[in-house]
Design a protein around this motif. Structure first.
Motif, PDB file in Angstrom:
ATOM      1  N   TRP A 165      -0.065   7.073   4.265  1.00  0.00           N
ATOM      2  CA  TRP A 165      -0.409   7.728   5.151  1.00  0.00           C
ATOM      3  C   TRP A 165      -0.928   9.454   4.899  1.00  0.00           C
ATOM      4  O   TRP A 165       0.190   9.921   5.716  1.00  0.00           O
ATOM      5  CB  TRP A 165       0.590   6.944   6.507  1.00  0.00           C
ATOM      6  CG  TRP A 165      -0.571   7.817   7.686  1.00  0.00           C
ATOM      7  CD1 TRP A 165      -1.391   6.816   8.069  1.00  0.00           C
ATOM      8  CD2 TRP A 165      -0.210   8.616   8.648  1.00  0.00           C
ATOM      9  NE1 TRP A 165      -1.591   7.896   9.715  1.00  0.00           N
ATOM     10  CE2 TRP A 165      -0.416   8.442   9.883  1.00  0.00           C
ATOM     11  CE3 TRP A 165       1.245   8.678   8.527  1.00  0.00           C
ATOM     12  CZ2 TRP A 165      -0.478   9.161  10.905  1.00  0.00           C
ATOM     13  CZ3 TRP A 165       1.324   9.871   9.850  1.00  0.00           C
ATOM     14  CH2 TRP A 165       0.563   9.960  10.990  1.00  0.00           C
ATOM     15  N   ASN A 166      -1.846   8.966   5.581  1.00  0.00           N
ATOM     16  CA  ASN A 166      -2.367  11.568   5.935  1.00  0.00           C
ATOM     17  C   ASN A 166      -2.246  11.337   7.141  1.00  0.00           C
ATOM     18  O   ASN A 166      -3.517  10.458   7.466  1.00  0.00           O
ATOM     19  CB  ASN A 166      -3.645  10.998   4.906  1.00  0.00           C
ATOM     20  CG  ASN A 166      -3.526  12.819   5.372  1.00  0.00           C
ATOM     21  OD1 ASN A 166      -3.370  13.453   5.929  1.00  0.00           O
ATOM     22  ND2 ASN A 166      -4.242  13.174   4.044  1.00  0.00           N
ATOM     23  N   PRO A 167      -1.942  11.896   7.836  1.00  0.00           N
ATOM     24  CA  PRO A 167      -2.184  12.053   9.201  1.00  0.00           C
ATOM     25  C   PRO A 167      -3.394  12.805   9.614  1.00  0.00           C
ATOM     26  O   PRO A 167      -3.603  12.560  10.266  1.00  0.00           O
ATOM     27  CB  PRO A 167      -0.453  12.778   9.779  1.00  0.00           C
ATOM     28  CG  PRO A 167      -0.292  13.077   8.578  1.00  0.00           C
ATOM     29  CD  PRO A 167      -0.380  12.437   7.659  1.00  0.00           C
ATOM     30  N   SER A 168      -3.465  13.703   9.174  1.00  0.00           N
ATOM     31  CA  SER A 168      -5.315  14.835   8.928  1.00  0.00           C
ATOM     32  C   SER A 168      -5.815  13.727   8.776  1.00  0.00           C
ATOM     33  O   SER A 168      -6.746  14.119   9.472  1.00  0.00           O
ATOM     34  CB  SER A 168      -4.928  16.215   8.340  1.00  0.00           C
ATOM     35  OG  SER A 168      -4.852  15.545   7.182  1.00  0.00           O
ATOM     36  N   SER A 169      -5.455  12.320   7.927  1.00  0.00           N
ATOM     37  CA  SER A 169      -7.547  12.438   7.996  1.00  0.00           C
ATOM     38  C   SER A 169      -7.473  10.723   8.737  1.00  0.00           C
ATOM     39  O   SER A 169      -8.326  10.685   8.381  1.00  0.00           O
ATOM     40  CB  SER A 169      -7.571  11.886   6.650  1.00  0.00           C
ATOM     41  OG  SER A 169      -6.732  11.506   5.776  1.00  0.00           O
ATOM     42  N   ASP A 170      -5.707  10.464   9.099  1.00  0.00           N
ATOM     43  CA  ASP A 170      -5.807   8.982   9.549  1.00  0.00           C
ATOM     44  C   ASP A 170      -5.808   8.158   8.709  1.00  0.00           C
ATOM     45  O   ASP A 170      -6.661   6.739   9.179  1.00  0.00           O
ATOM     46  CB  ASP A 170      -5.898   9.234  10.655  1.00  0.00           C
ATOM     47  CG  ASP A 170      -5.697   8.107  11.863  1.00  0.00           C
ATOM     48  OD1 ASP A 170      -4.372   7.547  11.403  1.00  0.00           O
ATOM     49  OD2 ASP A 170      -6.119   7.690  12.847  1.00  0.00           O
ATOM     50  N   SER A 171      -5.887   8.412   7.463  1.00  0.00           N
ATOM     51  CA  SER A 171      -6.242   7.594   6.368  1.00  0.00           C
ATOM     52  C   SER A 171      -5.249   6.319   6.053  1.00  0.00           C
ATOM     53  O   SER A 171      -3.728   7.310   6.100  1.00  0.00           O
ATOM     54  CB  SER A 171      -6.996   7.475   5.093  1.00  0.00           C
ATOM     55  OG  SER A 171      -6.368   8.800   4.550  1.00  0.00           O
ATOM     56  N   LEU A 172      -4.908   5.006   5.410  1.00  0.00           N
ATOM     57  CA  LEU A 172      -4.642   4.489   4.935  1.00  0.00           C
ATOM     58  C   LEU A 172      -4.612   3.944   3.619  1.00  0.00           C
ATOM     59  O   LEU A 172      -5.598   3.923   3.136  1.00  0.00           O
ATOM     60  CB  LEU A 172      -3.774   3.296   5.882  1.00  0.00           C
ATOM     61  CG  LEU A 172      -2.935   3.470   7.434  1.00  0.00           C
ATOM     62  CD1 LEU A 172      -3.071   2.198   8.227  1.00  0.00           C
ATOM     63  CD2 LEU A 172      -1.746   4.154   7.332  1.00  0.00           C
ATOM     64  N   ARG A 173      -3.175   4.000   3.011  1.00  0.00           N
ATOM     65  CA  ARG A 173      -3.950   3.412   0.938  1.00  0.00           C
ATOM     66  C   ARG A 173      -2.712   2.488   1.178  1.00  0.00           C
ATOM     67  O   ARG A 173      -1.383   2.874   1.179  1.00  0.00           O
ATOM     68  CB  ARG A 173      -3.976   4.860  -0.135  1.00  0.00           C
ATOM     69  CG  ARG A 173      -4.077   4.005  -1.152  1.00  0.00           C
ATOM     70  CD  ARG A 173      -4.836   5.698  -2.308  1.00  0.00           C
ATOM     71  NE  ARG A 173      -3.436   6.184  -1.981  1.00  0.00           N
ATOM     72  CZ  ARG A 173      -3.130   7.013  -1.914  1.00  0.00           C
ATOM     73  NH1 ARG A 173      -3.343   6.773  -3.761  1.00  0.00           N
ATOM     74  NH2 ARG A 173      -2.100   8.055  -2.074  1.00  0.00           N
ATOM     75  N   ARG A 174      -2.433   1.301   0.519  1.00  0.00           N
ATOM     76  CA  ARG A 174      -1.936   0.241   0.214  1.00  0.00           C
ATOM     77  C   ARG A 174      -1.863   0.645  -1.497  1.00  0.00           C
ATOM     78  O   ARG A 174      -2.879   0.061  -2.290  1.00  0.00           O
ATOM     79  CB  ARG A 174      -1.941  -0.863   0.674  1.00  0.00           C
ATOM     80  CG  ARG A 174      -2.589  -1.180   2.172  1.00  0.00           C
ATOM     81  CD  ARG A 174      -2.046  -2.272   2.548  1.00  0.00           C
ATOM     82  NE  ARG A 174      -2.716  -2.058   3.971  1.00  0.00           N
ATOM     83  CZ  ARG A 174      -1.521  -1.988   5.863  1.00  0.00           C
ATOM     84  NH1 ARG A 174      -0.528  -2.180   4.684  1.00  0.00           N
ATOM     85  NH2 ARG A 174      -1.422  -2.112   5.966  1.00  0.00           N
TER      86      ARG A 174
END
Length: 133
Positions: free
Chosen positions: A93-102
């Protein structure tokens, strides 16, 4: 040591909460639920959360291990247990882009309650319940 208690107006659903409370790089306390999109921040000036937790059911990601990689600025949430299943997921999880990668941790047996740490972009995992070793 002192403690404080605040009654909040937002609903974080204590009965369904996972253990994904994190401290962001700027020091903000936040709740990250990897099954429900969006980060819920705690505002220390109002003593309240920024939003309700929209979780509707129990998660297979209870008892996850979460570490913060300062180099990439990402949180790594791995493993877990819930609904009578072990999880071998890795969620980046990248908080700056709010993106999740599983990702799937196929080479590492699933577990929960392990000790984890990160140094030089290597994650160290020790023990945990449910793993064969």
């Amino acid at each position: 040591m002192t403690s404080s208690r605040w009654i909040t107006s937002k609903n974080i659903r204590n009965d369904l909460v996972t253990n994904d409370f994190v401290s962001l790089p700027d020091g903000t306390l936040a709740y990250l639920d990897i099954d429900v999109p969006g980060l819920i921040r705690f505002d220390e000036s109002t003593h309240d959360w920024s939003a309700d937790n929209m979780r509707k059911r129990h998660s297979v990601h209870l008892y996850t291990n979460t570490v913060y990689d300062r180099v990439s600025g990402t949180f790594l949430c791995m493993f877990g247990y819930g609904q009578h299943r072990y999880s071998d997921d890795l969620v980046v999880w990248n908080p700056s882009s709010d993106s999740l990668r599983r990702m799937d941790l196929q080479d590492i047996p699933p577990r929960y309650l392990a000790a984890t740490g990160i140094r030089d972009r290597k994650v160290y995992i020790f023990g945990g319940k449910g793993n064969p070793s």
